[in-house]
Motif scaffolding. Structure first.
Motif, short mmCIF file in Angstrom:
data_model
loop_
_atom_site.label_atom_id
_atom_site.label_comp_id
_atom_site.label_asym_id
_atom_site.label_seq_id
_atom_site.Cartn_x
_atom_site.Cartn_y
_atom_site.Cartn_z
N PHE A 250 7.45 51.42 7.52
CA PHE A 250 7.16 50.09 6.95
C PHE A 250 5.71 49.71 7.21
O PHE A 250 5.02 49.19 6.31
CB PHE A 250 8.10 49.06 7.57
N SER A 251 5.20 49.99 8.42
CA SER A 251 3.82 49.65 8.78
C SER A 251 2.81 50.27 7.82
O SER A 251 1.73 49.72 7.59
CB SER A 251 3.50 50.12 10.20
N LEU A 252 3.18 51.44 7.27
CA LEU A 252 2.31 52.18 6.36
C LEU A 252 2.66 51.92 4.90
O LEU A 252 2.20 52.62 4.01
CB LEU A 252 2.41 53.68 6.66
N GLN A 253 3.48 50.91 4.65
CA GLN A 253 3.95 50.53 3.32
C GLN A 253 4.69 51.69 2.64
O GLN A 253 4.58 51.91 1.43
CB GLN A 253 2.80 50.03 2.43
N VAL A 254 5.47 52.40 3.44
CA VAL A 254 6.32 53.47 2.91
C VAL A 254 7.69 52.85 2.66
O VAL A 254 8.52 52.71 3.56
CB VAL A 254 6.39 54.65 3.89
N LEU A 255 7.92 52.46 1.41
CA LEU A 255 9.10 51.67 1.06
C LEU A 255 9.81 52.19 -0.19
O LEU A 255 10.96 51.80 -0.46
CB LEU A 255 8.70 50.21 0.83
N LYS A 256 9.15 53.08 -0.95
CA LYS A 256 9.72 53.55 -2.22
C LYS A 256 10.14 55.01 -2.11
O LYS A 256 9.58 55.77 -1.31
CB LYS A 256 8.68 53.40 -3.33
N PRO A 257 11.11 55.42 -2.93
CA PRO A 257 11.56 56.81 -2.90
C PRO A 257 10.39 57.79 -3.09
O PRO A 257 9.52 57.57 -3.93
CB PRO A 257 12.54 56.89 -4.08
N GLY A 258 10.37 58.82 -2.25
CA GLY A 258 9.33 59.83 -2.33
C GLY A 258 8.14 59.58 -1.42
O GLY A 258 7.32 60.47 -1.21
N GLU A 259 8.04 58.38 -0.85
CA GLU A 259 6.93 58.08 0.07
C GLU A 259 7.29 58.57 1.47
O GLU A 259 8.45 58.58 1.87
CB GLU A 259 6.64 56.58 0.08
N LEU A 260 6.24 58.99 2.21
CA LEU A 260 6.45 59.62 3.52
C LEU A 260 5.50 59.05 4.56
O LEU A 260 4.35 58.74 4.27
CB LEU A 260 6.19 61.12 3.43
N ALA A 261 6.00 58.96 5.80
CA ALA A 261 5.18 58.55 6.94
C ALA A 261 5.39 59.56 8.06
O ALA A 261 6.43 60.21 8.15
CB ALA A 261 5.59 57.16 7.42
N THR A 262 4.38 59.69 8.91
CA THR A 262 4.51 60.57 10.06
C THR A 262 3.90 59.92 11.29
O THR A 262 3.01 59.08 11.19
CB THR A 262 3.84 61.94 9.79
N THR A 263 4.42 60.30 12.45
CA THR A 263 3.87 59.85 13.73
C THR A 263 3.78 61.05 14.66
O THR A 263 4.48 62.04 14.50
CB THR A 263 4.75 58.79 14.42
N ALA A 264 2.92 60.94 15.65
CA ALA A 264 2.83 61.97 16.69
C ALA A 264 2.46 61.31 18.00
O ALA A 264 1.36 61.44 18.51
CB ALA A 264 1.81 63.03 16.30
N GLY A 265 3.40 60.52 18.52
CA GLY A 265 3.24 59.90 19.83
C GLY A 265 3.96 60.74 20.87
O GLY A 265 3.85 61.96 20.87
N VAL A 270 8.60 62.87 10.97
CA VAL A 270 8.28 62.65 9.56
C VAL A 270 9.44 61.86 8.99
O VAL A 270 10.61 62.17 9.24
CB VAL A 270 8.09 63.98 8.80
N TYR A 271 9.11 60.81 8.24
CA TYR A 271 10.12 59.87 7.74
C TYR A 271 9.91 59.70 6.24
O TYR A 271 8.85 59.24 5.80
CB TYR A 271 9.97 58.54 8.47
N GLY A 272 10.90 60.10 5.45
CA GLY A 272 10.81 59.97 4.00
C GLY A 272 11.82 58.98 3.46
O GLY A 272 12.92 58.83 4.03
N VAL A 273 11.49 58.30 2.38
CA VAL A 273 12.37 57.29 1.78
C VAL A 273 13.06 57.88 0.55
O VAL A 273 12.43 58.57 -0.26
CB VAL A 273 11.58 56.03 1.40
N ALA A 274 14.36 57.60 0.43
CA ALA A 274 15.14 58.05 -0.73
C ALA A 274 16.01 56.88 -1.22
O ALA A 274 16.32 55.97 -0.45
CB ALA A 274 16.03 59.23 -0.35
N ASP A 275 16.36 56.93 -2.50
CA ASP A 275 17.22 55.86 -3.04
C ASP A 275 18.67 56.30 -3.12
O ASP A 275 19.52 55.58 -3.64
CB ASP A 275 16.73 55.40 -4.42
N LYS A 276 18.96 57.50 -2.59
CA LYS A 276 20.35 57.94 -2.50
C LYS A 276 20.57 58.54 -1.12
O LYS A 276 19.64 59.05 -0.49
CB LYS A 276 20.69 58.94 -3.60
#
Length: 497
Positions: A250-265, A270-276
């Motif tokens: 959410f912080s990276l505005q990853v809210l729509k299907p196909g968008e991806l975020a990653t962290t390395a703390g 890796v976190y991807g958004v899907a509509d199903k």
């Protein structure tokens, strides 16, 4: 008068708060406590615990620090958002006293309980309704307490996730969210509600589950007692909460299907958004409810997690003499070693059972060590290449599930401050990497603005999000980094035999 938003991010290494100007979308000031990493207690092998009131203590310190430094006036603070380390279990009695230390995300004591439940509930039900194996998630940890600490279980009034606990300390009210219950494997995706089968199988009383509220909503208000302790104005709404990975997306505005975020703390994701509701049949990658999910517009987060990420880097720092070397110097040293680290390979799975390894304790391994050739430059680079290789292993599982992985967003922080790490990530996964000036605490503040009605919609909340850098892959490096990955995977397979 300013319109301000406060974000709180409860990590396992520190608590960070950020004060955001709602009108400019820019952070005014952020602060993390403690200065050194918080202690994770491990009374038995594979266990990981923290005292929830330690989190609360550092929340108080960080809030007072921000308020003192920024001279917040009455009426200026419009909302509070909370992000938190996922999957942790907090138990309180009827007087809201903590009953035992929190069993946190990297604790693996309940793996066997989850495996047993998977067989009893049935593979079809777990994959179709839970989208996951019960595994080592919060529900399984709660069952462990029921089985092993009956005197504590008898006193349970409510079970909570770490963010629910902090919200309770701020407001006196106990509630949770759909995304929180889904990450704990309490949620039935087919009926869009609590899984009675999980509760019955684990003998969890439904009365222990808090009231469920939307991620964006008024979930309580700062109480008089919390106001006295923290300096916050009484009545300020708590208007957003989410686990750290959905919140990072959410912080990276990853809210729509196909968008991806990653962290390395401490861990890497890796976190991807899907509509199903996608699922991995082996539950190596997990699916939960995303922060913007609704029955009318479903939104799901597909999460791959590697426990042994930044924690391996910090271990190396300690081994090399933490007082005498900084992370920037380590990154520079790693950059002076060649791609592939002259044959040195790190398997980074040394922080509990790994989901992408089907909840096995693989352990950390240093492979191919040549005492006549390798030095700390090679060890640093091999660690970073090993971490990215582990993420790539999960990345390819996500591709098999049908996620389209082309552009990935990250905050420019933690391991992504390392040029070696960034270059390895981009070329091993053949993706474009976008780096932003944001973090989990800022994201929680933006979420609070939506929940409190300060922002009309998500797009308005992200007007101030700043893209710092875009890193494009160069085909020239695809082959050498593929060789690094294949060598890493070969070593992994050899230690699993």
């Amino acid at each position: 008068m300013r319109r301000l938003l406060l974000g709180i991010d409860i990590g396992s290494s520190s608590v960070k708060t950020s004060l955001l100007d709602a009108d400019t979308g820019k952070s005014i000031l952020s602060k993390a406590f403690p200065e050194e990493e918080m202690i994770i207690e491990s009374p038995e092998k594979g266990w990981a615990e923290q005292d929830p009131d330690t989190w609360w203590k550092y929340v108080q310190h960080s809030i007072r620090y921000l308020l003192n430094k920024t001279a917040v006036k009455k009426g200026e603070l419009k909302g509070i958002g909370i992000a938190y380390q996922m999957h942790g279990l907090v138990l309180v009695d009827k007087d809201q006293n903590v009953l035992r230390p929190s069993i946190i995300w990297c604790d693996s004591r309940a793996v066997g309980i989850g495996e047993k439940a998977y067989k009893e509930l049935g593979e079809e039900y777990c994959q179709k309704n839970l989208l996951n194996s019960p595994g080592n998630f919060t529900a399984s940890k709660l069952r462990w307490v029921i089985e092993n600490e009956p005197a504590i279980a008898a006193k349970i009034h409510k079970m909570m996730l770490p963010g629910d606990f902090i919200a309770m300390r701020l407001s006196g009210e106990i509630c949770t969210s759909e995304t929180g219950l889904s990450e704990g494997i309490f949620w039935d995706f087919q009926k869009n509600g609590l899984s009675d089968k999980v509760l019955d199988n684990y003998q969890i009383s439904k009365s222990w589950i808090p009231e469920v509220v939307p991620s964006y909503s008024i979930q309580g208000r700062v109480s008089a007692s919390a106001s006295d302790i923290t300096g916050l104005e009484e009545g300020v709404p708590i208007s957003y909460r989410a686990g750290d990975q959905p919140n990072n997306a959410f912080s990276l505005q990853v809210l729509k299907p196909g968008e991806l975020a990653t962290t390395a703390g401490t861990s890497g994701t890796v976190y991807g958004v899907a509509d199903k509701p996608l699922h991995d049949p082996l539950s190596r990658v997990n699916t939960f409810v995303h922060v913007n999910h609704s029955k009318e517009n479903p939104s799901y987060g597909v999460l791959l997690c590697v426990n042994g990420t930044g924690i391996l880097n910090s271990w190396l720092k300690k081994v090399m003499g933490a007082a005498h070397i900084e992370y920037d110097e380590m990154n520079n040293l790693g950059g002076s070693a060649p791609i592939g680290s002259d044959g040195l390979t790190f398997i980074p799975f040394g922080n509990g059972a790994e989901r992408i390894m089907q909840n096995r304790h693989v352990g950390a391994h240093l492979m191919g060590l040549d005492l006549l050739k390798h030095d700390k430059r090679h060890m640093i680079r091999a660690a970073q290449e090993g971490i990215v290789s582990a993420l790539t292993f999960g990345f390819r599982i996500m591709q098999e599930m049908g996620l389209d992985l082309k552009t990935v967003k990250a905050g420019k922080a933690n391991m992504f401050l390392s040029p070696v790490f960034r270059k390895t990530f981009v070329h091993m996964n053949k993706v474009v990497l976008e780096l932003y000036d944001t973090d989990g605490a800022q994201g929680a503040a933006r979420g609070a603005g939506i929940g409190a009605g300060v922002y009309a919609n998500e797009a308005e909340a992200f007007a101030g999000l700043e893209l710092l850098e875009t890193i494009e892959p160069n085909e020239h490096f695809f082959e050498p980094y593929e060789e690094v990955y294949n060598t890493w995977k070969g070593h992994l397979e050899s230690i699993q035999k």
